[in-house]
Motif scaffolding. Structure first.
Motif, PDB file in Angstrom:
ATOM      1  N   ILE A  98       1.004  -0.972  -0.001  1.00  0.00           N
ATOM      2  CA  ILE A  98      -0.260  -0.262   0.162  1.00  0.00           C
ATOM      3  C   ILE A  98       0.505   1.066  -0.166  1.00  0.00           C
ATOM      4  O   ILE A  98       0.482   2.184  -0.356  1.00  0.00           O
ATOM      5  N   ILE A 102       0.997   4.441  -3.317  1.00  0.00           N
ATOM      6  CA  ILE A 102       1.366   5.431  -2.282  1.00  0.00           C
ATOM      7  C   ILE A 102       2.197   6.647  -2.515  1.00  0.00           C
ATOM      8  O   ILE A 102       1.505   7.882  -3.168  1.00  0.00           O
ATOM      9  N   GLY A 108      -0.612  10.639  -1.606  1.00  0.00           N
ATOM     10  CA  GLY A 108      -1.423   9.666  -0.717  1.00  0.00           C
ATOM     11  C   GLY A 108      -1.350  10.458   0.664  1.00  0.00           C
ATOM     12  O   GLY A 108      -0.634  11.954   1.453  1.00  0.00           O
ATOM     13  N   LYS A 110      -1.743   9.280   4.327  1.00  0.00           N
ATOM     14  CA  LYS A 110      -1.516   8.166   5.455  1.00  0.00           C
ATOM     15  C   LYS A 110      -1.811   8.252   6.318  1.00  0.00           C
ATOM     16  O   LYS A 110      -2.982   7.274   6.965  1.00  0.00           O
ATOM     17  N   ARG A 113      -4.998   6.204   4.944  1.00  0.00           N
ATOM     18  CA  ARG A 113      -4.702   4.941   4.924  1.00  0.00           C
ATOM     19  C   ARG A 113      -4.229   3.764   6.217  1.00  0.00           C
ATOM     20  O   ARG A 113      -5.258   2.777   6.031  1.00  0.00           O
ATOM     21  N   ALA A 143      -4.998   1.216  -0.930  1.00  0.00           N
ATOM     22  CA  ALA A 143      -3.781   1.977  -1.753  1.00  0.00           C
ATOM     23  C   ALA A 143      -4.826   3.270  -3.094  1.00  0.00           C
ATOM     24  O   ALA A 143      -4.529   4.323  -2.816  1.00  0.00           O
ATOM     25  N   SER A 146      -6.879   6.004  -0.509  1.00  0.00           N
ATOM     26  CA  SER A 146      -5.864   6.995   0.011  1.00  0.00           C
ATOM     27  C   SER A 146      -5.458   7.638  -0.537  1.00  0.00           C
ATOM     28  O   SER A 146      -5.087   8.665  -0.471  1.00  0.00           O
TER      29      SER A 146
END
Length: 293
Positions: A98, A102, A108, A110, A113, A143, A146
């Motif tokens: 993942i 990202i 991305g 986190k 996520r 993924a 996110s």
């Protein structure tokens, strides 16, 4: 509205087999388009063409106004994609994969996520070679969800997920939709498409056979009516717009043309209506209309 995806007269051959003969549709900014059809209809071929994985033989295909083949690298910076069978690196953990996805995307979140890992009940410390198909799908979905993309392309994304995880996916897609993002959703689960999609595109044997909003498409199919009257309900069998009439005692069930519904109700009142239920057609009804026989 701005057209995020524009496909016009798309054609693709594999040897003598014509996989796509004339595919034309659009995805507008902030729109969720349900792309439906059975296996072999051309859904995945269309999506792979849009991703620049395979080259079209004729027609045009653009995302963000750019050619999907020539400008695929630029396009990929702004999209998220989840296939129906996610393939992973077996010796990496789900969390590592993942994070890699990202990082490759570059935009991305986190915190999101971590939130999604918890929501989808994924063990991120387990190596991917030990994952079931459902857990592999979760890695792809987490993924994709996110990162901040302008277009999300899902090709049978809930394949292998249990009903609870399907529901969570639908809730997360609704959040993306509310934020104004565009989504192309290919799915066999018609209730999923019906819940999420603003517009439906039905493909059959490499051709688009129906396109429109659910409300527009429902005008093309019949509602199911259950009617109970004080008088002889059998008289309704010969009314214009009444089809597939069945009767038990003085209650009848039949399908009715929507444009004739007012006249049908008017005739029913003359018999003294005790019960009148009209159920609008579902996406399943519309889908089956194109594939029966």
């Amino acid at each position: 509205m701005t057209q995020v995806v524009k496909v016009q007269g798309l054609q693709k051959r594999f040897g003598k087999f014509l996989a796509l003969s004339d595919v034309t549709f659009t995805v507008e900014a902030g729109e969720v388009v349900g792309f439906i059809g059975p296996n072999g209809a051309g859904k995945s071929t269309t999506i792979r063409t849009l991703l620049g994985i395979i080259k079209r033989d004729a027609g045009s295909a653009e995302i963000f106004g750019k050619d999907v083949w020539k400008d695929s690298i630029e396009i990929h910076k702004r999209i998220s994609y989840v296939p129906g069978d996610v393939t992973l690196w077996g010796n990496l953990t789900g969390g590592e994969i993942i994070d890699l996805f990202i990082k490759l995307h570059g935009a991305g979140d986190k915190e999101k996520r971590d939130y999604l890992i918890k929501r989808f009940e994924l063990d991120p410390k387990k190596k991917a070679k030990g994952y079931s198909k459902g857990n592999r799908q979760k890695v792809g979905l987490i993924a994709a969800l996110s990162v901040d993309s302008d277009l999300y392309i899902f090709d049978e994304p809930t394949s292998g997920l249990d009903p609870l995880m399907e529901h969570i996916f639908q809730e997360e897609v609704e959040k993306i939709k509310e934020s104004g993002k565009s989504i192309l959703l290919s799915s066999h689960i018609l209730s999923e498409v019906e819940r999420l999609a603003d517009k439906v595109v039905i493909i059959r044997q490499g051709e688009i056979v129906e396109t429109g909003t659910l409300d527009e498409l429902r005008h093309l199919t019949r509602s199911t009516v259950t009617l109970e009257t004080e008088g002889d309900v059998a008289k309704m069998a010969t009314e214009n717009g009444v089809h597939d009439f069945t009767q038990k005692d003085n209650q009848a069930t039949f399908s009715a043309d929507n444009q004739q519904m007012n006249d049908i109700l008017l005739q029913a009142t003359k018999l003294g209506v005790k019960k009148f239920e009209a159920v609008p057609p579902t996406l399943d009804d519309l889908f089956m209309r194109h594939y029966e026989g």
